[in-house]
Structures are given as C-alpha cells and as structure tokens.
Design a protein around this motif. Structure first.
Motif, PDB file in Angstrom:
ATOM      1  N   GLY A   1       3.430  10.575  -9.216  1.00 50.89           N
ATOM      2  CA  GLY A   1       2.501  10.908 -10.432  1.00 50.89           C
ATOM      3  C   GLY A   1       1.723  12.247 -10.367  1.00 50.89           C
ATOM      4  N   VAL A   2       1.261  12.766  -9.102  1.00 53.96           N
ATOM      5  CA  VAL A   2       0.550  13.861  -8.966  1.00 53.96           C
ATOM      6  C   VAL A   2       1.581  14.989  -9.031  1.00 53.96           C
TER       7      VAL A   2
ATOM      8  N   ALA B   1       2.257   1.672  -3.471  1.00 55.46           N
ATOM      9  CA  ALA B   1       1.184   2.273  -4.430  1.00 55.46           C
ATOM     10  C   ALA B   1       1.048   3.787  -4.130  1.00 55.46           C
ATOM     11  N   TRP B   2       0.877   4.221  -3.064  1.00 55.87           N
ATOM     12  CA  TRP B   2       0.603   5.536  -2.542  1.00 55.87           C
ATOM     13  C   TRP B   2       1.755   6.467  -3.083  1.00 55.87           C
TER      14      TRP B   2
ATOM     15  N   GLN C   1       0.862  -1.220   0.051  1.00 56.40           N
ATOM     16  CA  GLN C   1       0.202  -0.081  -0.058  1.00 56.40           C
ATOM     17  C   GLN C   1       0.962   1.322  -0.092  1.00 56.40           C
TER      18      GLN C   1
ATOM     19  N   ILE D   1       1.370   7.068  -6.577  1.00 60.15           N
ATOM     20  CA  ILE D   1       0.230   7.908  -6.770  1.00 60.15           C
ATOM     21  C   ILE D   1       0.943   9.642  -6.626  1.00 60.15           C
ATOM     22  N   PHE D   2       1.411   9.623  -5.321  1.00 61.48           N
ATOM     23  CA  PHE D   2       1.918  10.729  -4.847  1.00 61.48           C
ATOM     24  C   PHE D   2       2.914  11.465  -5.785  1.00 61.48           C
TER      25      PHE D   2
END
Length: 195
Positions: free
Chosen positions: A47-48, A40-41, A37, A44-45
C-alpha cells in the motif's frame, strides 16, 4: 528513475527487510500467527509503495484546476495549497506551467521550459541581469512566437530565460498586462479581457 525515486525505493526495501526480520524473531508465537502478521505487513508495504507511486496522479486529481470561461473572456485560477496561483499556457505549442507573479516585471522561463518550447540553450545570449529575492541572475531576452492561455493567443511575446536554477517559470506583468482586469477574489485569481 530520479535520484529521489531511487532513494525512496532503497528506504522502502530497508524498511521491509527490518519488518521481515522482526516478524521472524517474533516467530516463537507460532507459525499461523507469524504468517498472519507477515501478510498484514506485506499489504501495508504494498500500500505504501502504491501510494508513493501514484502520488503525482492523486495530487493532480485532487488539486484545483484552472477554468476557462471563453464566452465571458475570463480565466479563473484557483489558489494552490502552497498559496500561489498557477497557470498552464501553451508556449510555442508546448504546455508550460507558470507560477503567476504580479510582483515580477517580466515573464521568465526556466532553461528546461525554454528548451521544451524550442529555444535551444546554445542559441541563448545571457547578457541581461535581473534582481531577484535571491540576488542578481543572468537572463537571456527572447521573443516567444506564440503564447496561448485558454482562448487568448498572443504572438511575439517578450520574455526572459533564466540561466540559473529556478524551480518554476514565472508569469509576470509583461504578459499579465494584456488582460483588462486582474482580480483576486476569495481563493481565485480572475483574468479578464475581450475574446
């Protein structure tokens, strides 16, 4: 970095910290699942952050651009997503982005665009006034040595510099009347004159 960039960075760091805290609290499920997890986060972080950092480049790539058809003496400006038409002209050799405003009598530069084009704010005399949708503003009449749009170059072009806050320089009728034909067809603004 501007104030908006710093604020966005602080927001993203706080968001990341909250997500990390949540993952640690959820760690009771087992280390393997928690690490998955977290990875994954983290992706995402990242990517943002990449999307925020590259947004200007992405927008310029996707946004329609003006086209010059020199042999026909024509400039074609696509309608921007905000519904306006924009043109990039060379003002005294400096690329300057204008919003095309057929409702404006004169061509008006922002103070920052004027300074980039070599017109010092200290040398400007703000003694004239213009009526705008936001009220009366003081302006300084100037003469631009050279203005070029595609293959068309004009010298000694009259314009104004706005003393107040203005988000975008305006390309008004004092310049647009140099074209023999101005037409809006579909999502394009077409400017035509002989080469």
């Amino acid at each position: 970095m501007s104030g908006n960039d710093i604020g966005s960075l602080i927001y993203l760091v706080l968001l990341g910290a909250v997500l990390m805290f949540w993952l640690v609290v959820q760690g009771r499920q087992g280390m393997g699942r928690t690490l998955q997890q977290m990875a994954a986060w983290a992706l995402i972080f990242v990517g943002v952050i990449a999307a925020v950092g590259l947004w200007g480049d992405i927008r310029q790539t996707v946004a329609p651009r003006q086209s010059v058809i020199a042999e026909e003496g024509r400039i074609v400006l696509p309608r921007a997503p905000d519904g306006h038409y924009y043109a990039t002209l060379q003002v005294n050799g400096t690329p300057t982005r204008f919003m095309v405003d057929t409702g404006a009598t004169g061509t008006v530069l922002t103070l920052s665009d004027a300074e980039r084009a070599g017109l010092s704010g200290d040398d400007l005399a703000f003694y004239s006034e213009a009526l705008t949708a936001n009220g009366t503003v003081r302006t300084a009449p100037v003469t631009l040595d050279e203005v070029a749009l595609g293959p068309f170059t004009d010298r000694d072009v009259p314009a104004y510099v706005n003393e107040g806050e203005m988000g975008q320089s305006l390309l008004g009728m004092s310049y647009l009347q140099r074209f023999g034909r101005i037409e809006i067809a579909g999502d394009e603004l077409v400017l035509e004159r002989g080469t």
